[in-house]
Design a protein around this motif. Sequence first.
Motif, PDB file in Angstrom:
ATOM      1  N   LEU A  48     -15.242  78.556  44.842  1.00 50.90           N
ATOM      2  CA  LEU A  48     -15.894  78.419  43.428  1.00 50.90           C
ATOM      3  C   LEU A  48     -17.246  77.086  44.266  1.00 50.90           C
ATOM      4  O   LEU A  48     -18.434  77.099  42.866  1.00 50.90           O
ATOM      5  CB  LEU A  48     -14.645  77.356  42.590  1.00 50.90           C
ATOM      6  N   PHE A  49     -16.915  76.672  44.770  1.00 48.79           N
ATOM      7  CA  PHE A  49     -17.696  75.747  44.848  1.00 48.79           C
ATOM      8  C   PHE A  49     -19.507  75.985  45.715  1.00 48.79           C
ATOM      9  O   PHE A  49     -20.145  75.815  45.040  1.00 48.79           O
ATOM     10  CB  PHE A  49     -17.448  74.521  46.295  1.00 48.79           C
ATOM     11  N   LEU A  50     -18.918  77.379  46.088  1.00 47.55           N
ATOM     12  CA  LEU A  50     -20.098  78.190  46.405  1.00 47.55           C
ATOM     13  C   LEU A  50     -20.855  78.555  44.910  1.00 47.55           C
ATOM     14  O   LEU A  50     -21.711  78.790  45.661  1.00 47.55           O
ATOM     15  CB  LEU A  50     -19.293  79.024  47.600  1.00 47.55           C
ATOM     16  N   PHE A  51     -19.709  79.022  43.950  1.00 51.57           N
ATOM     17  CA  PHE A  51     -19.857  79.870  43.650  1.00 51.57           C
ATOM     18  C   PHE A  51     -21.274  78.752  42.454  1.00 51.57           C
ATOM     19  O   PHE A  51     -22.098  79.275  41.490  1.00 51.57           O
ATOM     20  CB  PHE A  51     -19.596  80.560  42.480  1.00 51.57           C
ATOM     21  N   ARG A  52     -20.921  77.852  42.518  1.00 48.76           N
ATOM     22  CA  ARG A  52     -22.023  76.455  41.496  1.00 48.76           C
ATOM     23  C   ARG A  52     -23.596  76.826  42.099  1.00 48.76           C
ATOM     24  O   ARG A  52     -24.012  77.426  40.938  1.00 48.76           O
ATOM     25  CB  ARG A  52     -21.034  75.350  42.418  1.00 48.76           C
ATOM     26  N   LYS A  53     -23.347  76.666  43.062  1.00 51.92           N
ATOM     27  CA  LYS A  53     -25.302  77.250  43.467  1.00 51.92           C
ATOM     28  C   LYS A  53     -25.774  79.155  43.189  1.00 51.92           C
ATOM     29  O   LYS A  53     -26.831  78.959  43.016  1.00 51.92           O
ATOM     30  CB  LYS A  53     -25.230  77.093  44.817  1.00 51.92           C
ATOM     31  N   ILE A  54     -24.682  79.682  43.541  1.00 52.72           N
ATOM     32  CA  ILE A  54     -25.036  80.854  42.718  1.00 52.72           C
ATOM     33  C   ILE A  54     -25.255  81.215  41.665  1.00 52.72           C
ATOM     34  O   ILE A  54     -27.050  81.320  41.139  1.00 52.72           O
ATOM     35  CB  ILE A  54     -24.154  82.263  42.818  1.00 52.72           C
ATOM     36  N   TYR A  55     -24.986  80.448  40.590  1.00 49.98           N
ATOM     37  CA  TYR A  55     -24.748  80.225  39.124  1.00 49.98           C
ATOM     38  C   TYR A  55     -26.249  79.227  38.779  1.00 49.98           C
ATOM     39  O   TYR A  55     -27.137  79.861  38.004  1.00 49.98           O
ATOM     40  CB  TYR A  55     -23.505  80.077  38.203  1.00 49.98           C
ATOM     41  N   GLY A  56     -25.826  78.628  39.182  1.00 47.52           N
ATOM     42  CA  GLY A  56     -27.357  78.212  39.069  1.00 47.52           C
ATOM     43  C   GLY A  56     -28.285  77.785  39.843  1.00 47.52           C
ATOM     44  O   GLY A  56     -29.482  77.897  38.734  1.00 47.52           O
ATOM     45  N   GLU A  57     -28.565  78.352  40.612  1.00 49.84           N
ATOM     46  CA  GLU A  57     -30.032  79.242  41.090  1.00 49.84           C
ATOM     47  C   GLU A  57     -30.324  80.237  40.177  1.00 49.84           C
ATOM     48  O   GLU A  57     -31.126  80.830  39.541  1.00 49.84           O
ATOM     49  CB  GLU A  57     -29.967  80.062  42.785  1.00 49.84           C
ATOM     50  N   LEU A 221     -21.060  72.778  35.219  1.00 47.23           N
ATOM     51  CA  LEU A 221     -20.394  74.200  36.672  1.00 47.23           C
ATOM     52  C   LEU A 221     -19.605  72.340  37.679  1.00 47.23           C
ATOM     53  O   LEU A 221     -18.754  73.192  38.248  1.00 47.23           O
ATOM     54  CB  LEU A 221     -21.596  74.664  37.604  1.00 47.23           C
ATOM     55  N   ARG A 222     -20.616  71.680  37.640  1.00 45.46           N
ATOM     56  CA  ARG A 222     -19.455  71.002  38.430  1.00 45.46           C
ATOM     57  C   ARG A 222     -18.307  69.988  38.230  1.00 45.46           C
ATOM     58  O   ARG A 222     -17.601  69.945  38.816  1.00 45.46           O
ATOM     59  CB  ARG A 222     -20.306  69.422  38.975  1.00 45.46           C
ATOM     60  N   ASN A 223     -18.555  69.677  36.484  1.00 45.61           N
ATOM     61  CA  ASN A 223     -17.477  69.363  35.611  1.00 45.61           C
ATOM     62  C   ASN A 223     -15.596  69.745  35.472  1.00 45.61           C
ATOM     63  O   ASN A 223     -15.307  70.262  36.635  1.00 45.61           O
ATOM     64  CB  ASN A 223     -17.785  68.909  34.551  1.00 45.61           C
ATOM     65  N   MET A 224     -16.597  71.680  35.869  1.00 46.50           N
ATOM     66  CA  MET A 224     -15.214  72.343  35.190  1.00 46.50           C
ATOM     67  C   MET A 224     -14.592  72.304  37.350  1.00 46.50           C
ATOM     68  O   MET A 224     -13.484  72.400  37.972  1.00 46.50           O
ATOM     69  CB  MET A 224     -16.105  73.959  35.467  1.00 46.50           C
ATOM     70  N   TRP A 225     -15.763  72.939  38.186  1.00 47.28           N
ATOM     71  CA  TRP A 225     -15.203  73.031  39.813  1.00 47.28           C
ATOM     72  C   TRP A 225     -14.567  71.179  40.239  1.00 47.28           C
ATOM     73  O   TRP A 225     -13.551  71.337  40.711  1.00 47.28           O
ATOM     74  CB  TRP A 225     -16.137  72.685  40.736  1.00 47.28           C
ATOM     75  N   ILE A 226     -15.003  70.150  39.456  1.00 47.10           N
ATOM     76  CA  ILE A 226     -13.614  69.318  39.816  1.00 47.10           C
ATOM     77  C   ILE A 226     -12.035  69.355  38.974  1.00 47.10           C
ATOM     78  O   ILE A 226     -11.604  69.042  39.653  1.00 47.10           O
ATOM     79  CB  ILE A 226     -14.292  67.879  39.796  1.00 47.10           C
ATOM     80  N   ILE A 227     -12.567  69.663  37.842  1.00 50.90           N
ATOM     81  CA  ILE A 227     -11.147  70.043  36.912  1.00 50.90           C
ATOM     82  C   ILE A 227     -10.257  71.226  38.083  1.00 50.90           C
ATOM     83  O   ILE A 227      -9.282  70.422  38.284  1.00 50.90           O
ATOM     84  CB  ILE A 227     -11.417  70.664  35.268  1.00 50.90           C
ATOM     85  N   VAL A 228     -10.861  71.857  38.216  1.00 57.08           N
ATOM     86  CA  VAL A 228     -10.414  73.143  39.014  1.00 57.08           C
ATOM     87  C   VAL A 228      -9.315  72.964  40.690  1.00 57.08           C
ATOM     88  O   VAL A 228      -8.098  72.860  40.963  1.00 57.08           O
ATOM     89  CB  VAL A 228     -11.477  74.791  39.424  1.00 57.08           C
TER      90      VAL A 228
END
Length: 576
Positions: A48-57, A221-228
């Motif tokens: 999910l951390f990797l997908f943060r950048k993918i979705y962000g781009e 995206l960052r906040n959801m990643w932190i929760i998970v």
Amino acid sequence: MKKRLNQLAATAICGNDISSSCLYVSGLAIVYAGQYAWISLLMVALILFLFRKIYGEVVGALPLNGGAYNALLNTTKKSTASFAATLTVLSYMATAVISASESVKYAHSLWHGIPIIYTTIGLLSVFMLIVILGIGESSKVATGIFIFHLSSLTLLCLFCTVYLFQNGFDNLITNFKKPIEGNITTALIFGFAAAMLGISGFESSANYVEEQQEGVFPKTLRNMWIIVTIFNPLIAFLALAILPLSTIYNENETLLSFMGQTSGGNWLFYLVSIDAVFVLSGAVLTSFVGVGGLVERMTLDRILPKFLLKKNTKGSSYIIFISFFFLCVTILLFTQGNLKALAGVYTIAFLSVMILFAIGNMLLKINRKNLPRPERANNLALFVAILGVTLALIGNMVLNPPYLGIFIKYLIPTLFIVGFMLYRIQILTTVLKLMEYIIPSNSPVFKNIDNIIQKQIRHIHSQEFIFFTNHDDVSTINKAIQYIIKNEHTKRLKIITVLKPDFFVPVNLKSDIDVLDRAYPNVHIEFIEEHGHFGPEKIKELSKKYQIPVHFMFIGSPGENFPYKIQELGDVRLII
């Protein structure tokens, strides 16, 4: 939905969806990975951390509602985007049923007389009626549920930790000494595959990015990643620390409320159960709202039948919500609310969408490399992310072969409808040719059917499209024409150039477009000069002037010096 959401409100809407998975994914991961489930859940957090950048781009470059469908629509063929949209609809459907079913199961733990299947249908119907009445998702209500839910999870984890230190680590040691089926690697992989259900909702933020304030999307995206990353592994570890594995297997569908009763007594049991009912119900509403926006967009793009856009006096597309409700009920009855079956259907659909989104990122790098974007995903990270999600997808198929069959049963008819809409001209033409071998062409029956089909084909082709250009490069315009002919049903295309004051059309442009008009005899290509400044207001003006909706207008990919952001242009599509 309230316009221009701040970070908390925007995170709450998608956060309710992804954080609601905490209520069932930890138990599900333990079923497959046993005492190593918390490691599998950390592996999910890494992907999910990797997908943060993918979705962000992708969303940073194309900040328009629609998620994977929008990403692929602006980077590749319409048929590929339609496939992603179909999978997204199926994932919304499974999410709605999982959330409703789990909400009722938690309610059942409070009031044992509740019939689970019928109550789940009732809950789905309630949210169908809410969205039909035009009551959207309130950010204030979502924020309230979100804060209450995170507080409840934090309280539960604190009481479980205190209980662990008060009662010792014997249960944890016993659980970790128990043998597992197969080996640790297999357990981790299968646990990882099942635990990917825990990121449901991560894609939701991309579906309402236009309603978020500037710069909020990457923070969601960052906040959801932190929760998970914090709650899912922690809850799985604490469950293993205070409960025997056999008890976790038996109570996995309402694991958190059972943990609450064990660590804090009845009051914590009731608190967690009530919280589960609320937050899972909020996830059902998110599914209805999300699928409504996506299906409306698909229908406007002529991927689904036009009758779906019929609205009631509240401005709600009620046929979409009624159809979605019945689809949800059928999958509920097929699976009888079984969490593993629903999770299998959802996870296959959702993981496929994630892979397609990552492919959209690759295409964005290749086909839209000059398009401005706030961040870029590393190529190695992109490869690892696709590899991880593919592994999870294969793992789910291996774990649950019968659920793959259920998924395909829903995928095929949906693809059939979408495929018919995409290729209906070719299908109708083929039907006419086949009829010539069956019915004499001079018979009244043939003539009547021929007239009906020809009239329908003319109606489909009557929709005009616009391509805006500031190029005198005929090859670029030719590429745009080829794209439109391949992806849209039309016989009329306007090539429009918007000229600033004292600017003139290049001498050769008109003659070149005349050549292209002759080169494509089946499409009438009209060149138009418009004066003014190209921008959002001009687009609206020309849409009204020519009676062509904005989503039937196309532009080439703008460069760094383009004065407007893509989202400011409305639904104008990038095709070159």
